[in-house]
Motif scaffolding. Structure first.
Motif, short mmCIF file in Angstrom:
data_model
loop_
_atom_site.label_atom_id
_atom_site.label_comp_id
_atom_site.label_asym_id
_atom_site.label_seq_id
_atom_site.Cartn_x
_atom_site.Cartn_y
_atom_site.Cartn_z
N ASN A 1 133.70 101.50 -0.66
CA ASN A 1 133.15 100.48 -1.57
C ASN A 1 134.10 100.09 -2.68
O ASN A 1 133.71 99.37 -3.60
CB ASN A 1 131.84 100.98 -2.17
CG ASN A 1 132.02 102.18 -3.08
OD1 ASN A 1 133.13 102.73 -3.19
ND2 ASN A 1 130.96 102.59 -3.74
N VAL B 1 126.64 82.85 -0.52
CA VAL B 1 127.14 84.11 -1.07
C VAL B 1 126.88 85.20 -0.03
O VAL B 1 125.73 85.48 0.33
CB VAL B 1 126.44 84.45 -2.40
CG1 VAL B 1 126.97 85.77 -2.93
CG2 VAL B 1 126.65 83.33 -3.41
N ARG B 2 127.94 85.78 0.46
CA ARG B 2 127.83 86.83 1.46
C ARG B 2 127.87 88.20 0.80
O ARG B 2 128.63 88.42 -0.14
CB ARG B 2 128.96 86.73 2.48
CG ARG B 2 128.93 85.45 3.31
CD ARG B 2 130.04 85.44 4.34
NE ARG B 2 130.04 84.24 5.14
CZ ARG B 2 129.33 84.09 6.26
NH1 ARG B 2 128.58 85.11 6.68
NH2 ARG B 2 129.37 82.98 6.95
N LYS B 3 127.05 89.07 1.30
CA LYS B 3 127.05 90.44 0.82
C LYS B 3 128.34 91.12 1.27
O LYS B 3 128.73 91.02 2.43
CB LYS B 3 125.84 91.18 1.36
CG LYS B 3 125.72 92.61 0.85
CD LYS B 3 124.48 93.27 1.41
CE LYS B 3 124.36 94.71 0.90
NZ LYS B 3 123.16 95.39 1.45
N PRO B 4 129.06 91.76 0.37
CA PRO B 4 130.33 92.39 0.77
C PRO B 4 130.11 93.46 1.82
O PRO B 4 129.15 94.23 1.76
CB PRO B 4 130.86 92.98 -0.55
CG PRO B 4 129.67 93.10 -1.43
CD PRO B 4 128.75 91.99 -1.06
N ASN B 5 131.00 93.48 2.79
CA ASN B 5 130.94 94.46 3.87
C ASN B 5 132.01 95.51 3.61
O ASN B 5 133.20 95.23 3.65
CB ASN B 5 131.17 93.78 5.22
CG ASN B 5 131.00 94.74 6.38
OD1 ASN B 5 130.51 95.85 6.22
ND2 ASN B 5 131.41 94.31 7.55
N TYR C 1 133.68 103.71 5.61
CA TYR C 1 132.99 103.03 4.51
C TYR C 1 133.79 103.26 3.23
O TYR C 1 134.06 104.41 2.85
CB TYR C 1 131.57 103.57 4.34
CG TYR C 1 130.83 103.01 3.14
CD1 TYR C 1 130.14 101.81 3.22
CD2 TYR C 1 130.84 103.68 1.92
CE1 TYR C 1 129.47 101.29 2.13
CE2 TYR C 1 130.18 103.17 0.81
CZ TYR C 1 129.49 101.98 0.93
OH TYR C 1 128.83 101.47 -0.16
#
Length: 457
Positions: A238, A191-195, A236
């Motif tokens: 989100n 599970v990758r942290k969203p970038n 950035y």
């Protein structure tokens, strides 16, 4: 005996074409008549009665011929006979042997050779059935299809009771899809942290060379120029209404000419500028935005054959803070993209660190800073005409309703391939806080064309 005569006539009836099971039925029925007579001590033969009874048996045969063999209706007729001669399951069991496929049983020979015999109707019926079967065994053995031993090996049971089988099926289970077995392959789950960050940039370094010989009939002078630019962007987003845009622009250019005997190099482009926007999404394309704009330059600025410094690092240094709304546009099938910032509330801070330059930037003599308030707008757009031709424009305006600044930067790029391009830069500017020029008034103008290396990502 009457019964014996009828049993002996069985082959004759079969030769005439009657089916075996109906002949055996006749023998069985005549045996029942004889047994009933002996039990009542009436052994005299009543010919009219016998004839009528035979007629009833022929009628019964016709009824059986019209019904499929082994059907439930045929079994009901057998039960009707049982009711006529007594409701006895043993009777029905012996009676069934005459209608099943011809089988060799051991009991008929054993019972007929037995010394002790009882005179009840059940044994008399069984005796007549055995006589009929033995008559077939001895005279027509080719009719036999099975033996009792063979049936015992396959565990076959003979039942004359009519049964109705009810299919106890669950139709839902029959038609419901059954899960298929799948091969389970173990694997690691990562599970990758969203970038939420995206990065981009644009770089180029270009040159311009102009050579004029000393004896050129129209005059002029040779010159060499170079300009380098670097633009870096970080955004950035989100995807939950928060957006933060960062843009840093660095540009520096030099020029040299034979006519300037005082300076070997002079700056033609000099800029350090940062633009930051923090936005909260109001609708699909509108954001409530707080913007920070600040800029200065790298080094000193001169004019040809003059030692006076016209600009320097932190002279000027401008910080502009504004609060308003941003509109994100994408027009002409996404060929024209950018943002427009409208801020009715803006504060501008200007600092000039080098003494003697205050009046050139709208400050009073002896003061190094100026703070005022007004309104501001900024438009950053990119129009891509084709894969090789694009136009970048920046329109900036600030007003305090007593003074105004307007800057319009335009860069036209022509790409020959991935690394070779040519730029045309056009930069008109208006500032009524500076001293008025007799020829241009408050307008200022800069333009250059260059050719060189470029790279973007």
């Amino acid at each position: 005996m009457f019964c014996e005569q009828k049993c002996l006539s069985l082959p004759t009836l079969i030769v005439k074409g009657m089916k075996l099971r109906y002949c055996l039925l006749v023998v069985f029925s005549l045996g029942l008549v004889s047994a009933h007579a002996r039990l009542h001590e009436n052994v005299t033969t009543n010919q009219p009665f016998t004839s009528r009874y035979l007629d009833s048996l022929y009628l019964f045969k016709s009824r059986l011929d019209s019904i499929p063999t082994g059907s439930f209706q045929q079994t009901a007729i057998y039960q009707d006979l049982v009711r006529k001669f007594g409701d006895n399951a043993f009777l029905a069991s012996d009676f069934s042997r005459l209608f099943l496929p011809m089988t060799f049983y051991h009991s008929p020979a054993h019972d007929l050779l037995s010394i002790q015999k009882e005179g009840d109707i059940e044994n008399i019926v069984k005796e007549n059935v055995d006589l009929a079967l033995m008559n077939v065994y001895l005279k027509h053995p080719e009719w036999l299809e099975n033996t009792e031993s063979a049936l015992a090996r396959v565990n076959t049971r003979i039942s004359t009771e009519p049964t109705r089988q009810r299919a106890d099926l669950d139709i839902v289970k029959q038609v419901a899809p059954r899960p298929q077995d799948v091969d389970i392959i173990p694997f690691d789950v990562m599970v990758r942290k969203p970038n939420f960050w995206t990065f981009g940039g644009d770089y180029y370094m270009q040159f311009l060379q102009n050579y004029v010989s000393s004896n050129w009939y129209k005059g002029g002078e040779s010159s060499y120029s170079m300009v380098g630019s670097m633009t870096m962007q970080a955004t950035y987003n989100n995807k939950q209404k928060v957006r933060w845009d960062n843009k840093l622009e660095l540009k520096l250019g030099f020029i040299t000419s034979r006519g300037d005997s005082l300076h070997k190099f002079k700056t033609s482009e000099d800029l350090i500028r940062y633009t930051g926007k923090l936005g909260l999404q109001a609708s699909k394309r509108w954001y409530y935005t707080f913007q920070l704009l600040t800029y200065t330059q790298f080094t000193k600025g001169y004019k040809s054959n003059q030692s006076k410094v016209y600009s320097d690092f932190m002279s000027p240094f401008v910080v502009n803070l504004s609060l308003g709304m941003d509109y994100s546009l994408s027009w002409f099938h996404k060929h024209l993209n950018g943002t427009v910032h409208l801020a009715p509330l803006a504060g501008n801070f200007k600092y000039v660190g080098r003494t003697g330059l205050e009046s050139s930037y709208g400050l009073d003599e002896g003061k190094h800073s100026l703070t005022d308030y007004g309104s501001e707008f900024t438009a950053d757009l990119t129009w891509k005409f084709s894969d090789n031709i694009s136009w970048k424009t920046r329109l900036y305006g600030y007003t305090t309703y007593s003074r105004s600044e307007l800057e319009w930067e335009n860069t036209f790029s022509f790409k020959f391939n991935r690394f070779i391009s040519s730029n045309i830069f056009v930069y008109p500017r208006f500032d009524d806080s500076t001293s008025r020029d007799d020829h241009h008034g408050y307008w200022q103008f800069k333009e250059y064309a260059s050719l060189g290396f470029s790279f973007s990502f």
